[in-house]
Design a protein around this motif. Structure first.
Motif, PDB file in Angstrom:
ATOM      1  N   LYS A  77      28.802   4.279  55.079  1.00  0.00           N
ATOM      2  CA  LYS A  77      28.081   5.062  54.052  1.00  0.00           C
ATOM      3  C   LYS A  77      28.774   4.998  52.691  1.00  0.00           C
ATOM      4  N   ARG A  78      29.261   3.806  52.334  1.00  0.00           N
ATOM      5  CA  ARG A  78      29.911   3.638  51.039  1.00  0.00           C
ATOM      6  C   ARG A  78      28.913   3.598  49.893  1.00  0.00           C
ATOM      7  N   LYS A  83      30.932   3.219  43.074  1.00  0.00           N
ATOM      8  CA  LYS A  83      32.033   2.406  43.584  1.00  0.00           C
ATOM      9  C   LYS A  83      31.654   1.767  44.916  1.00  0.00           C
ATOM     10  N   GLY A  84      31.006   2.539  45.775  1.00  0.00           N
ATOM     11  CA  GLY A  84      30.597   2.015  47.067  1.00  0.00           C
ATOM     12  C   GLY A  84      29.571   0.901  46.945  1.00  0.00           C
ATOM     13  N   LYS A  85      28.665   1.023  45.984  1.00  0.00           N
ATOM     14  CA  LYS A  85      27.663  -0.021  45.783  1.00  0.00           C
ATOM     15  C   LYS A  85      28.313  -1.318  45.330  1.00  0.00           C
ATOM     16  N   GLY A  90      30.444  -6.715  46.723  1.00  0.00           N
ATOM     17  CA  GLY A  90      31.590  -7.593  46.974  1.00  0.00           C
ATOM     18  C   GLY A  90      31.593  -8.113  48.395  1.00  0.00           C
ATOM     19  N   TYR A  91      31.226  -7.253  49.367  1.00  0.00           N
ATOM     20  CA  TYR A  91      31.137  -7.699  50.757  1.00  0.00           C
ATOM     21  C   TYR A  91      30.100  -8.809  50.907  1.00  0.00           C
ATOM     22  N   ALA A  92      28.962  -8.634  50.222  1.00  0.00           N
ATOM     23  CA  ALA A  92      27.891  -9.633  50.310  1.00  0.00           C
ATOM     24  C   ALA A  92      28.358 -10.971  49.739  1.00  0.00           C
ATOM     25  N   ILE A  93      29.015 -10.934  48.582  1.00  0.00           N
ATOM     26  CA  ILE A  93      29.520 -12.166  47.971  1.00  0.00           C
ATOM     27  C   ILE A  93      30.546 -12.831  48.882  1.00  0.00           C
ATOM     28  N   ILE A 151      34.946  -8.088  37.567  1.00  0.00           N
ATOM     29  CA  ILE A 151      35.032  -6.799  38.248  1.00  0.00           C
ATOM     30  C   ILE A 151      35.780  -6.947  39.567  1.00  0.00           C
ATOM     31  N   ILE A 152      35.468  -8.027  40.298  1.00  0.00           N
ATOM     32  CA  ILE A 152      36.170  -8.287  41.551  1.00  0.00           C
ATOM     33  C   ILE A 152      37.656  -8.498  41.288  1.00  0.00           C
ATOM     34  N   ALA A 153      37.970  -9.231  40.209  1.00  0.00           N
ATOM     35  CA  ALA A 153      39.373  -9.457  39.845  1.00  0.00           C
ATOM     36  C   ALA A 153      40.072  -8.133  39.544  1.00  0.00           C
ATOM     37  N   ALA A 154      39.367  -7.237  38.830  1.00  0.00           N
ATOM     38  CA  ALA A 154      39.947  -5.932  38.519  1.00  0.00           C
ATOM     39  C   ALA A 154      40.211  -5.133  39.794  1.00  0.00           C
ATOM     40  N   ALA A 155      39.282  -5.227  40.752  1.00  0.00           N
ATOM     41  CA  ALA A 155      39.468  -4.523  42.025  1.00  0.00           C
ATOM     42  C   ALA A 155      40.676  -5.078  42.784  1.00  0.00           C
TER      43      ALA A 155
END
Length: 264
Positions: A77-78, A83-85, A90-93, A151-155
């Motif tokens: 349930k993220r 943030k969860g979206k 990111g999971y999909a990518i 954004i992924i890099a920032a995470a």
């Protein structure tokens, strides 16, 4: 399915250790950098290489299934928060990219395609960038893709900074040396992802798909800088340590694969 996902972590670890090793060799002796697909190509000539490639193909498939399941079904349930979206995106990518790696490893294992050295991912990035630039709204979509990578890099950078790694199993926090391995590895990935994101944005803004690039191009750019040998060596070690951290995750990560309804 959980076992397959763990094999996926191990396969990812092997590939990143190879990438880091080859990048370090380039930093010290020159030559051509490699990326994920190029690293898989080197396994074809290794002892029992085709068996290793088959295991990698199975592992990447399991890892992709796990990530796509998390992205689609959102078992934790993220998706209720912004943030969860972004995490689900990111999971999909990640899932899609590992499907591509599974396909590449499987075709190499079955000898259905010639092994590729170097960085075939660079040509792939330029190819789909050229296609996208030719579509209506392609510039916007390509810029958006670059921003998503930033954004992924920032995470990844944030994860390196916090170095909590609560996803590792156990009743006590991970040892400090394990956290430092993960911190260095995620920091290296953050730098590489940010460079790739910038390449894509530059390609969009200049309407030049040749400016796009993948992991290999990012490592080449690092080597081309002042003190590039030192910089590339540091990043190469980081990528290898990320591979080692992936092997640690393969054994100790706390995880549960939620099967989609059609597999129940």
């Amino acid at each position: 399915m959980t076992l397959l996902a763990r094999i996926g972590f191990a396969a990812r670890g092997l590939v990143y250790i190879l990438i880091g090793w080859f990048a370090l060799d380039v930093a010290l002796h020159g030559g051509e950098t490699t990326d994920n697909q190029g690293a898989l190509g080197t396994l074809a000539d290794a002892p029992l290489g085709h068996i290793l490639l088959a295991v990698c193909a199975v592992g990447f498939s399991g890892y992709a299934l796990w990530r796509l399941t998390e992205a689609i079904t959102d078992p934790e349930k993220r998706g209720r928060t912004l943030k969860g979206k972004f995490e689900r995106l990111g999971y999909a990518i990640s899932g899609i990219s590992h499907i591509m790696l599974a396909t590449a490893a499987g075709r190499l294992a079955l000898e259905q395609t010639a092994k590729q050295q170097g960085s075939p991912g660079d040509e792939s990035a330029q190819g789909w960038s050229a296609w996208l630039l030719g579509q209506p709204g392609g510039v916007f979509l390509l810029v958006l893709a670059g921003i998503l990578l930033l954004i992924i890099a920032a995470a990844q950078a944030l994860k390196a900074y916090k170095a909590r790694f609560d996803e590792l199993g156990g009743d006590v926090p991970a040892p400090s040396y394990v956290r430092w391995i993960g911190r260095w590895g995620y920091a290296a990935r953050a730098l590489v992802f940010s460079l790739i994101g910038w390449f894509i944005i530059s390609a969009a803004l200049n309407h030049d798909p040749d400016r796009a690039g993948g992991l290999g191009e990012a490592l080449e750019q690092l080597r081309a800088q002042d003190e590039g040998a030192v910089l590339l060596s540091v990043v190469a070690l980081g990528l290898a340590l990320f591979g080692l951290f992936s092997l640690i995750e393969a054994r100790y990560r706390r995880m549960k694969v939620y099967r989609p309804d059609f597999l129940r």
